[in-house]
Each structure stands twice: as C-alpha cells, then as structure tokens.
Design a protein around this motif. Structure first.
Motif: not given
Length: 388
Positions: A216-229
């Motif tokens: 789900k979309a929230t699985d790709f969210e993170s407080m750290f940059m570049a973690i999503g990709p």
C-alpha cells in the motif's frame, strides 16, 4: 546439546567467580610486593646516568626499574615508584636516554573509553535497526495462497470474464510470448472506496494460483529521503524472484501522484518514487510473468507517464454492486442477524441502491446493533433507515 546448569550449579559457579575476583584484588592490595618509593629528583638523575631500563607512566605515578639495583634483602629489585609531574617533555626525555616507556590509562580514562564504545555501539545499533526496519527484505510479504477465489467475490461478473485470459497468460507467459502475445504489465483498478478492489486482486491471484505480494502507499513513506524509491526497487526485485506473481499496490494515488517539481522535500521524494516506478515497469521482460494491479479512487490524480499504455495496459472500473449483487451481499451479511420479514433481500437490495459493498455490511451491522439496543431479536426497516 549441553543441558543448562541447575539453579544450585549456577549459584556455585557465580560464587567461585566472585571468590576468584576477590582473591585477586586482595592479593594485589595486601600480598603483592610493593615498589620502593624514590624522589623524582633521584629518578631524574638515574635517567641522566642511563641506569633506568623501563618506566611505566600513569596518573598515579611513575614505576621504573634500575639496571643492577638490589632490594634490602640483596635480591634483584622489582622496581621503584616516584611522582609523575605530567610534564609534556618527560616522555621525550626518557626516550632520548634509552628508557623503554609504557603508558597506563587510569580508571577514569578506561571508564570514559568504555562509555564511548557503548555510546557508539548503541548509536550504530539503533541506526542499523532503523535501517533494517525501513528497507528490510521482509517489508513485503509473499502470500503463496490467498485463500480467496472468484466465488468469494460478489458481483463483478464482467470483470471476472475479462481477467480469465490474463490468468492464463500469467500461468504460461512463455507460451503466449511464442505466439507474439506479451503479458500485460499492469492493470489499474478504479472505483469508489469499499467496492472490493483489494478482495478482487486477492481472488485473481487465488484463481491464477500464483504468488501475491500486497503493498500500500504508506509502505513507501519514510521520514528519511530516498527510502521510498529503494522500497520500490526492493518490491519489484522480490517480485522477479517469485514470478509468476501479482503485485498489488493499494491506494496507488498516494505514491503515483503527478510530479510538479516544486522543489519541496515532499515533492522531491514523490518524484523519485514515481521515477522508480516508471523504471521498474519499463524494465519488465515480456516472459517474466509479473502483473501489477494498482487500486485507486482517483485516476485524475495519477501521473500521466505512469498510467500510459505499455505500463498499465488496461484501466478497469470496479462499479457499485448491481441489484443482483446487492441481493447476494444482503444474504451474506445478514447471516446470524435475524432480519424481520419486511427486510427481505429484494427490499434491502432496492434500499441499498448506490451503496458500496462495505457500506452495505456496515448498515446491516448497525441495524442489528440498534435492534439489540431496543431489546428486539430482529432488526426492522426502521432500524435500516436509522443506520443509513
């Protein structure tokens, strides 16, 4: 396998260890030979004469040995002790006169070093834990059998028929590739919330008997940059290893929104995630046997490059349940709720025109609750109206 020590054995072992440590410190404090104390001036003169063989510098003083020196009993001397002035040139002076110099850290320095090591170990431990938590290989679980079939999905008959050939291609992608037919890379499921998009995706994987990787979309969210990709790449890397499989991304509009290049950190991260998705979808080979199902409530919010043909080959609308589907939903969700005679399947199906599957279940559950609060065993049409 060695059996663990019983309680008495562990207590005895602990007692022996404590006794050995106490004996060592007692010997060092009371029985070990003590070095004879000398003045610093005498030590300095002995160094100048070249008679000092070794000097151990510590915060408590300087322990040194004198070549050829004897103690009061005529035996070779075990060493001497003098004050340490902590002069910055002392070590150089000793080395220039051929003295072997050693340095001992005091208790405070050792404790400080231990605390420094503990702090860095804790810091890097927390960092590694957070890193593994955010991009752990177990972030996306593989469901080998969803346990859901098309028979468990009420309605959507036309959609089920359309997916029949897709399932065949998933089962035999190489065979279809030999005929010049490539497997669809992605199918976009569009529809109002609560109409069963997730259930349909699970049923499709169950019917095709292939692996199912939900996200789900929230699985790709993170407080750290570049973690999503990085998570996007991790997801599709796992999908390639588990092919044939279905990758299902729920709330797709949460990560596939239009890129506007505003320069903000949030938009920059969103752009990177969308770019990673584009790269992964373009990187599929025709015979890979991977199908991406993406569910969204708003296609208009998605990036145009992401949903173009060749990436998502089909856009399927998941409609509200029709009259016949509503009758079946009412029958399914009314089990055990004891509806009154006026609340027939036909009457409720007409009443629920334009309701989603989830809303029908919620209204029936709420109506049964209202009837229970009123002390009645069965719910009425009045309860249904109150629950709507």
């Amino acid at each position: 396998m060695r059996k663990p020590l019983p309680g008495k054995g562990r207590a005895a072992l602990f007692f022996v260890v404590v006794l050995a440590v106490a004996a060592y410190f007692a010997y060092d404090a009371f029985l070990a030979p003590k070095p004879e104390r000398r003045s610093y001036a005498e030590f300095y003169s002995l160094v100048a004469e070249g008679r000092v063989g070794e000097a151990v510098l510590s915060a408590d003083g300087i322990r040194f040995t004198v070549d050829g020196a004897e103690d009061s009993a005529g035996a070779a001397s075990t060493g001497y002790l003098t004050d340490n002035p902590a002069s910055p040139t002392l070590k150089e002076y000793l080395l220039l006169h051929g003295v072997e110099v050693k340095e001992e850290k005091d208790a405070a320095a050792i404790i400080s070093l231990v605390f420094d090591i503990a702090f860095y170990a804790f810091f890097f431990g927390v960092f590694l834990f957070a890193f593994r938590k955010f991009i752990s290989p177990n972030s996306f679980r593989v469901v080998r059998n969803t346990g859901v079939k098309f028979a468990d999905v009420v309605g959507m008959d036309a959609l089920k028929r359309d997916m029949a050939q897709v399932m065949e291609i998933l089962k035999d992608p190489a065979g279809y590739a030999a005929k010049g037919i490539r497997a669809p890379k992605g199918i976009l499921l569009e529809g109002a919330p609560g109409n069963g998009k997730t259930l349909f995706a699970r049923a499709l994987a169950g019917e095709a008997k292939v692996n199912f990787i939900p996200a789900k979309a929230t699985d790709f969210e993170s407080m750290f940059m570049a973690i999503g990709p990085m998570k996007v790449k991790l997801l599709f890397r796992k999908a390639r290893r588990r092919a044939p499989c279905i990758v299902f991304i729920d709330e797709f509009d949460g990560i596939g929104t239009r890129r506007n290049y505003s320069g903000s950190a949030i938009e920059t991260e969103n752009t990177r995630i969308v770019t990673a998705l584009l790269n992964e979808l373009d990187g599929f080979e025709p015979a890979r046997g991977i199908l991406v199902l993406a569910a969204t409530n708003s296609v208009k919010a998605l990036d145009e490059a992401l949903i173009r043909p060749g990436r998502f080959d089909a856009r399927v609308s998941v409609p509200y349940p029709d009259y016949e589907a509503r009758k079946r939903l009412v029958a399914m969700y009314s089990r055990g709720k004891n509806p009154s005679a006026e609340c027939s399947e036909e009457a409720l199906a007409r009443k629920f025109d334009g309701f989603s599957c989830a809303k029908i279940e919620s209204v029936l559950n709420r109506a049964a609750l209202l009837a229970s609060q009123a002390g009645r065993d069965s719910f009425t049409m009045e309860d249904i109206t109150g629950a709507c």
